[in-house]
Scaffold this active site. Structure first.
Site, PDB file in Angstrom:
ATOM      1  N   TRP A 184       0.958  -1.159   0.023  1.00  0.00           N
ATOM      2  CA  TRP A 184       0.053   0.058   0.017  1.00  0.00           C
ATOM      3  C   TRP A 184       0.835   1.154   0.079  1.00  0.00           C
ATOM      4  O   TRP A 184       1.815   1.553   0.893  1.00  0.00           O
ATOM      5  CB  TRP A 184      -0.940   0.168   1.466  1.00  0.00           C
ATOM      6  CG  TRP A 184      -1.774   1.353   1.316  1.00  0.00           C
ATOM      7  CD1 TRP A 184      -2.446   1.981   0.559  1.00  0.00           C
ATOM      8  CD2 TRP A 184      -1.399   2.521   2.280  1.00  0.00           C
ATOM      9  NE1 TRP A 184      -2.766   3.428   0.550  1.00  0.00           N
ATOM     10  CE2 TRP A 184      -2.236   3.374   2.256  1.00  0.00           C
ATOM     11  CE3 TRP A 184      -0.430   2.561   3.418  1.00  0.00           C
ATOM     12  CZ2 TRP A 184      -2.206   4.756   2.642  1.00  0.00           C
ATOM     13  CZ3 TRP A 184      -0.683   3.686   4.104  1.00  0.00           C
ATOM     14  CH2 TRP A 184      -1.604   4.758   3.770  1.00  0.00           C
ATOM     15  N   GLU A 225      -2.784  -2.744  -2.984  1.00  0.00           N
ATOM     16  CA  GLU A 225      -4.150  -2.218  -2.157  1.00  0.00           C
ATOM     17  C   GLU A 225      -4.404  -0.782  -2.714  1.00  0.00           C
ATOM     18  O   GLU A 225      -3.622  -0.011  -2.707  1.00  0.00           O
ATOM     19  CB  GLU A 225      -3.909  -2.035  -0.659  1.00  0.00           C
ATOM     20  CG  GLU A 225      -4.843  -1.444   0.216  1.00  0.00           C
ATOM     21  CD  GLU A 225      -4.576  -1.436   1.536  1.00  0.00           C
ATOM     22  OE1 GLU A 225      -3.551  -1.933   2.124  1.00  0.00           O
ATOM     23  OE2 GLU A 225      -5.822  -1.080   2.327  1.00  0.00           O
ATOM     24  N   LYS A 227      -6.727   2.643  -3.179  1.00  0.00           N
ATOM     25  CA  LYS A 227      -7.357   3.734  -2.079  1.00  0.00           C
ATOM     26  C   LYS A 227      -7.948   4.906  -2.779  1.00  0.00           C
ATOM     27  O   LYS A 227      -7.296   5.432  -3.953  1.00  0.00           O
ATOM     28  CB  LYS A 227      -6.126   3.949  -1.093  1.00  0.00           C
ATOM     29  CG  LYS A 227      -7.022   4.947   0.230  1.00  0.00           C
ATOM     30  CD  LYS A 227      -5.885   5.067   1.264  1.00  0.00           C
ATOM     31  CE  LYS A 227      -6.701   5.980   2.407  1.00  0.00           C
ATOM     32  NZ  LYS A 227      -5.800   5.777   3.614  1.00  0.00           N
ATOM     33  N   ASP A 259      -9.807  -2.706   0.754  1.00  0.00           N
ATOM     34  CA  ASP A 259      -9.945  -2.281   2.312  1.00  0.00           C
ATOM     35  C   ASP A 259     -11.331  -1.629   2.124  1.00  0.00           C
ATOM     36  O   ASP A 259     -11.757  -0.865   1.363  1.00  0.00           O
ATOM     37  CB  ASP A 259      -9.001  -1.178   2.369  1.00  0.00           C
ATOM     38  CG  ASP A 259      -8.871  -0.903   3.858  1.00  0.00           C
ATOM     39  OD1 ASP A 259     -10.121  -0.405   4.033  1.00  0.00           O
ATOM     40  OD2 ASP A 259      -7.994  -0.901   4.687  1.00  0.00           O
ATOM     41  N   HIS A 262     -11.787   2.049   1.550  1.00  0.00           N
ATOM     42  CA  HIS A 262     -10.990   2.619   0.620  1.00  0.00           C
ATOM     43  C   HIS A 262     -11.939   3.084  -0.673  1.00  0.00           C
ATOM     44  O   HIS A 262     -11.344   3.182  -1.873  1.00  0.00           O
ATOM     45  CB  HIS A 262      -9.794   1.967  -0.032  1.00  0.00           C
ATOM     46  CG  HIS A 262      -8.887   2.021   1.203  1.00  0.00           C
ATOM     47  ND1 HIS A 262      -7.331   1.675   0.886  1.00  0.00           N
ATOM     48  CD2 HIS A 262      -8.934   2.577   2.256  1.00  0.00           C
ATOM     49  CE1 HIS A 262      -6.776   1.716   2.061  1.00  0.00           C
ATOM     50  NE2 HIS A 262      -7.492   2.116   3.017  1.00  0.00           N
ATOM     51  N   HIS A 286      -8.987  -6.227   3.339  1.00  0.00           N
ATOM     52  CA  HIS A 286      -8.585  -5.522   4.436  1.00  0.00           C
ATOM     53  C   HIS A 286      -9.938  -5.038   5.153  1.00  0.00           C
ATOM     54  O   HIS A 286     -10.340  -4.025   4.859  1.00  0.00           O
ATOM     55  CB  HIS A 286      -7.752  -4.246   4.118  1.00  0.00           C
ATOM     56  CG  HIS A 286      -6.379  -4.502   4.345  1.00  0.00           C
ATOM     57  ND1 HIS A 286      -5.428  -3.473   4.453  1.00  0.00           N
ATOM     58  CD2 HIS A 286      -5.677  -5.750   4.402  1.00  0.00           C
ATOM     59  CE1 HIS A 286      -4.189  -4.058   4.458  1.00  0.00           C
ATOM     60  NE2 HIS A 286      -4.246  -5.303   4.675  1.00  0.00           N
ATOM     61  N   ASP A 294     -12.509   6.935   5.752  1.00  0.00           N
ATOM     62  CA  ASP A 294     -11.813   5.829   5.877  1.00  0.00           C
ATOM     63  C   ASP A 294     -11.113   5.898   7.552  1.00  0.00           C
ATOM     64  O   ASP A 294     -10.154   6.085   7.736  1.00  0.00           O
ATOM     65  CB  ASP A 294     -10.570   5.774   5.042  1.00  0.00           C
ATOM     66  CG  ASP A 294      -9.460   4.813   5.210  1.00  0.00           C
ATOM     67  OD1 ASP A 294     -10.155   3.595   5.635  1.00  0.00           O
ATOM     68  OD2 ASP A 294      -8.352   4.809   4.962  1.00  0.00           O
ATOM     69  N   ASP A 296     -10.948   3.863  10.070  1.00  0.00           N
ATOM     70  CA  ASP A 296     -10.515   2.403  10.312  1.00  0.00           C
ATOM     71  C   ASP A 296     -11.034   2.092  11.932  1.00  0.00           C
ATOM     72  O   ASP A 296     -10.282   1.928  12.882  1.00  0.00           O
ATOM     73  CB  ASP A 296      -8.997   2.632  10.551  1.00  0.00           C
ATOM     74  CG  ASP A 296      -8.222   2.764   9.072  1.00  0.00           C
ATOM     75  OD1 ASP A 296      -8.321   1.741   8.589  1.00  0.00           O
ATOM     76  OD2 ASP A 296      -7.964   3.744   8.695  1.00  0.00           O
ATOM     77  N   ASP A 326      -7.746  -4.464   9.313  1.00  0.00           N
ATOM     78  CA  ASP A 326      -7.251  -3.495   9.116  1.00  0.00           C
ATOM     79  C   ASP A 326      -7.833  -2.315   9.592  1.00  0.00           C
ATOM     80  O   ASP A 326      -8.769  -1.640   9.192  1.00  0.00           O
ATOM     81  CB  ASP A 326      -6.689  -3.179   7.767  1.00  0.00           C
ATOM     82  CG  ASP A 326      -5.895  -1.627   7.660  1.00  0.00           C
ATOM     83  OD1 ASP A 326      -5.380  -1.391   8.706  1.00  0.00           O
ATOM     84  OD2 ASP A 326      -5.979  -1.154   6.576  1.00  0.00           O
TER      85      ASP A 326
END
Ligand code: RNT
Ligand code: ZN
Length: 419
Positions: A184, A225, A227, A259, A262, A286, A294, A296, A326
């Site tokens: 990433w 990955e 994004k 992800d 993303h 992810h 994003d 998380d 993640d």
């Protein structure tokens, strides 16, 4: 009612719809969850200049008890893994190298800098996944790594990518479990670029060079990955969705990493798995929880998590999907944050294996979409929770809220003493 008896009833309820609960539990026992090491220390790592996350990501919260050393991080991970049923791997970032006080550039990292991690994983009988770290570093200049226009910067990060793959190969060889290495890169612009293609051309060329060395797929598989944006990188991310969909459809040996945070806010990765797997060999997930962006957040047992698991099982994709977590939350007990998300992920997989898919498919194939919707709703009330509790108990991990008491004890005895 005892758990055994409750399970007997649940088994009958599922059997009525053609689902064998014992088979479902056996499938999940073999499911491997890749646990992200970075929840335990707020993505800090162990390098001298240890910068917090960086590269368009942001960890928020100041809860006490962050792991400050590799020993602390490993101890925390061991507790977490003792509270999750099924199999686990641990996913490391390059910034978690242990260089015994020596300054080692990321471009010079070697397997020896992960010797303690490998010994630890061997003792536990688990595999390791890997992530080169292209952010939170002085050579991450003006928001660019391998896509930088500066030849020296680019070279540094290309070498980091290459050395990372050798480390990953070593993990796979030594532990006898395939390492998945995820690339990433945060590269991008805060404001409107004029030339969108040159950085992408440079990233493509850099990746081609990094991946040019052939490594046995039994030891290592690389993933990339995509994004949409990051903090300070709002206008343009080099490694966009189209960029990596294109790259992985052209380079079939590379996995596509998706992800959950993303994409545009109304897009979900559960909808993307079936398309991606028509064109790419394998997918790395992810699994995270984006809240408005994003962010998380800790993975909760929500519709999207259930849908991700359902897509894997309904599509028969279990052997082509690598399931990684993640997220990073520093506002609550970190061991609990890990455990909540990890248990939810495994529980979602169990629920997906328990779904009466054949009955639903039949209704769909017969064009009876009334029954399809009606049954979908009816199946929401099947006793998934009882099977989950029984599964935890069979696997010797805490049942229901038992784990929380363990996490609280650990906080009192260990985490709260970290000042
Ligand atoms: C960042 C990416 C990336 C990181 C980890 C630490 O937006 O999701 O996967 O979270 O590599
Ligand atoms: Zn990610």
């Amino acid at each position: 009612m005892g758990l055994e008896k409750a399970y007997g009833h649940a088994k009958e309820r599922f059997a009525k719809w053609g689902v064998d609960t014992d088979k479902a539990m056996a499938a999940v026992k073999n499911f491997t969850l890749s646990l992200h090491c970075w929840q335990g220390d707020d993505v800090t790592g162990f390098e001298d200049f240890a910068e917090m996350a960086g590269g368009g990501t942001l960890v928020t919260g100041g809860y006490p008890g962050r792991a400050r050393t590799p020993e602390e991080l490993r101890a925390d991970l061991e507790l977490v893994m003792s509270m999750i049923p099924g199999k686990q791997k641990v996913s490391l970032h390059a910034k978690y190298a242990e260089t015994s006080g020596k300054k080692v550039g990321r471009n010079e990292l070697q397997p020896e800098h992960f010797a303690n991690w490998v010994d630890w994983a061997k003792d536990l009988g688990i595999g390791l996944d890997f992530n080169p770290t292209f952010f939170a570093h002085p050579m991450f200049k003006d928001g660019f790594s391998i896509a930088s226009a500066d030849e020296g910067v680019r070279r540094y990060w290309i070498d980091h990518g290459k050395s990372s793959r050798k480390i990953a190969e070593h993990f796979g060889k030594t532990l006898g479990k395939t390492c998945v290495t995820n690339f990433w890169m945060a590269d991008g612009y805060k404001d409107i670029p004029i030339d969108r293609v040159a950085p992408r051309q440079r990233m493509k060329d850099a990746l081609d060079e990094i991946f040019s060395e052939k490594i046995d797929r039994a030891y290592n598989r690389d993933a990339v990955e995509s994004k949409l944006f990051g903090i300070g990188v709002e206008s343009y991310t080099v490694g966009s969705n189209e960029f990596f969909m294109g790259y992985t459809s052209q380079n079939k040996e590379i996995l596509l990493c998706m992800d959950a945070g993303h994409y545009h806010p109304s897009e979900v990765i559960s909808e993307k798995i079936s398309s991606a797997l028509l064109f790419v060999s394998e997918v790395l997930l992810h699994v995270s929880r984006p809240v408005r962006w994003d962010s998380d957040h800790v993975v909760v047992y929500d519709d999207e998590l259930k849908s991700i698991a359902q897509e894997i099982v309904r599509g028969g994709f279990a052997d082509r999907v690598h399931f990684g977590l993640d997220y990073f939350d520093a506002s609550i007990n970190r061991v609990a944050a890990w455990t909540i998300g990890a248990r939810n992920a495994v529980k979602a997989m169990l629920a997906a294996y328990l779904e009466p898919v054949d009955v639903l498919k039949k209704a769909e194939n017969e064009g009876d979409w009334t029954s399809r919707l009606a049954l979908l709703e009816i199946f929401k009330d099947l006793p998934y929770g009882v099977v989950w509790d029984y599964f935890c108990s069979l696997n010797g991990v805490p049942v229901r809220e038992e784990w929380l008491a363990k996490a609280k004890d650990y906080e009192r005895d260990v985490l709260s003493k970290r000042k």
